[in-house]
Enzyme design. Structure first.
Site, short mmCIF file in Angstrom:
data_model
loop_
_atom_site.label_atom_id
_atom_site.label_comp_id
_atom_site.label_asym_id
_atom_site.label_seq_id
_atom_site.Cartn_x
_atom_site.Cartn_y
_atom_site.Cartn_z
CB SER A 91 -0.95 -0.06 1.20
OG SER A 91 -1.95 0.92 1.11
CG HIS A 135 -5.69 -2.56 0.88
ND1 HIS A 135 -5.00 -2.14 -0.25
CD2 HIS A 135 -5.11 -1.90 1.92
CE1 HIS A 135 -4.06 -1.27 0.09
NE2 HIS A 135 -4.10 -1.12 1.40
CG ASP A 189 -6.82 -3.08 -2.89
OD1 ASP A 189 -7.44 -2.25 -2.21
OD2 ASP A 189 -5.59 -3.25 -2.80
#
Length: 393
Positions: free
Chosen positions: A241, A368, A329
């Protein structure tokens, strides 16, 4: 009577309209303008350091999240030559599974190791021969691992030939001890890699200094330098991320080192740059179509050097790249990960390390955070690491 009633209804309707316009003005005009002129608010929304979980976690005790045989320590980061105090960041060093099994008595983790062995996991390749040959000498030097010799023991194992190190760069919110991150460390441990994870400034038990892009990249640089100064074994950088933006920026800064630079980069759920990520983030859904969105939100962050331009940085270092992304995601949309892959393919020299992209279908529901649960992921990681751990591009 009827006339009076109508006048009252009109007055109520007018007041309701005024209230709606005021609310609209406050939410969609005033708040974006405050955001534009508040660097503090921009950093707060980007880094989310105020979100902390799990509650009550003692980061000095990695075993509380199932990470036995893990050393907790701190590194001081100097932002410049005149910085006397520096910033203290908390670091975990997770030992590889084969080393833990070999020295379980000295580490006093027999019960934990035996429990893991009961899972009937297939042993991963590692430096077994080196461990076997050097184990007697290490045991004689360290009959027991205690606080006084813990650093020396961990660094001794880190220097052993044939090992591989993964430097993990986490995303925003929480700390190095949050659940999904611990799952990644355990996966990498089972693959017999040393794992280093740390909290950027402002996160976890690191110093509560407001983070900036340059600051957290500097933190990552210092942890990398600690590893590189302790061992000559290859290092692979893994970013997740927001950590993918840190990873690409870090590797761009290290590009000139060649042999001492990381040997590969794994990007989990990456984005192209903060401008694109903010526009497609769920929190921006109400604001992204406003004519002044770029003026009040995107552009100010760019001006204030909160950019994380992975689309630029992937074209500045030579190392191989593996991108993994789940189609479901919603935090970092799959589109951005794939777009970064295409940019890397088109913008990097043919003589540089290759770029891989692996998609995980929406039906698998990894979202995610939980690509680490994909059954095929360990094989993908092993192939990538073993292919490039000794290559210099």
């Amino acid at each position: 009577m009827l006339f009076t009633r109508r006048r009252q209804l009109k007055r109520v309707g007018f007041r309701s309209l005024q209230a709606c316009l005021l609310i609209f003005f406050l939410i969609f005009v005033v708040l974006p303008l405050i955001f534009r002129y508040s660097v503090t608010l921009q950093r707060g929304i980007l880094f989310l350091t105020f979100i902390k979980y799990p509650k009550g976690l003692d980061l000095t005790k990695p075993e509380s999240v199932g990470l036995y045989a893990t050393r907790n320590f701190y590194i001081t980061v100097k932002d410049h030559d005149q910085d006397e105090d520096g910033v203290r960041v908390g670091v975990w060093h997770v030992l590889p599974s084969n080393a833990v099994r070999r020295f379980k008595r000295e580490l006093r983790v027999e019960e934990e190791v035996d429990h893991d062995l009961d899972q009937h996991l297939e042993p991963a390749p590692g430096n077994e021969q080196e461990l076997k040959e050097l184990a007697p000498a290490i045991r004689s030097e360290f009959p027991a691992v205690v606080p006084e010799n813990e650093q020396l023991f961990y660094e001794r194992l880190l220097r052993m030939p044939g090992g591989t190190v993964v430097l993990y760069l986490h995303g925003n919110t929480a700390s190095r001890g949050s659940g999904h991150r611990s799952e990644v460390y355990k996966l990498l441990r089972k693959l017999n890699y040393h794992v280093f994870s740390f909290d950027y400034r402002g996160y976890g038990d690191s110093d509560p200094v407001p983070p900036t892009e340059e600051g957290i990249v500097r933190d990552a640089m210092m942890v990398f330098e600690y590893i590189a100064n302790t061992t000559s074994n290859p290092v692979v950088v893994w970013g997740h991320s927001l950590g993918t933006g840190v990873a690409t920026h870090l590797c761009a800064k290290l590009a000139s080192l060649r042999e001492r630079a990381p040997r590969g980069v794994i990007l989990e759920s990456p984005f192209t740059n903060i401008r694109d990520e903010i526009r497609l983030h769920p929190f921006a859904k109400l604001f992204r179509h406003l004519p002044w969105f770029d003026f009040t939100i995107s552009r100010p962050m760019y001006t204030n050097r909160l950019r994380f331009e992975s689309d630029v940085h992937v074209q500045e270092f030579h190392q191989p790249i593996m991108i993994i992304h789940a189609e479901d995601d919603v935090v970092v949309p799959f589109l951005l990960g794939y777009r970064l892959y295409r940019i890397a393919l088109d913008g990097r020299s043919r003589s540089w390390g290759p770029v891989e992209f692996h998609r995980f279908g929406a039906s698998l529901k990894y979202g995610h955070k939980y690509l680490c649960r994909a059954p095929e992921l360990p094989g993908l990681i092993q192939r990538f690491v073993e292919s490039y751990r000794n290559a210099v591009f």
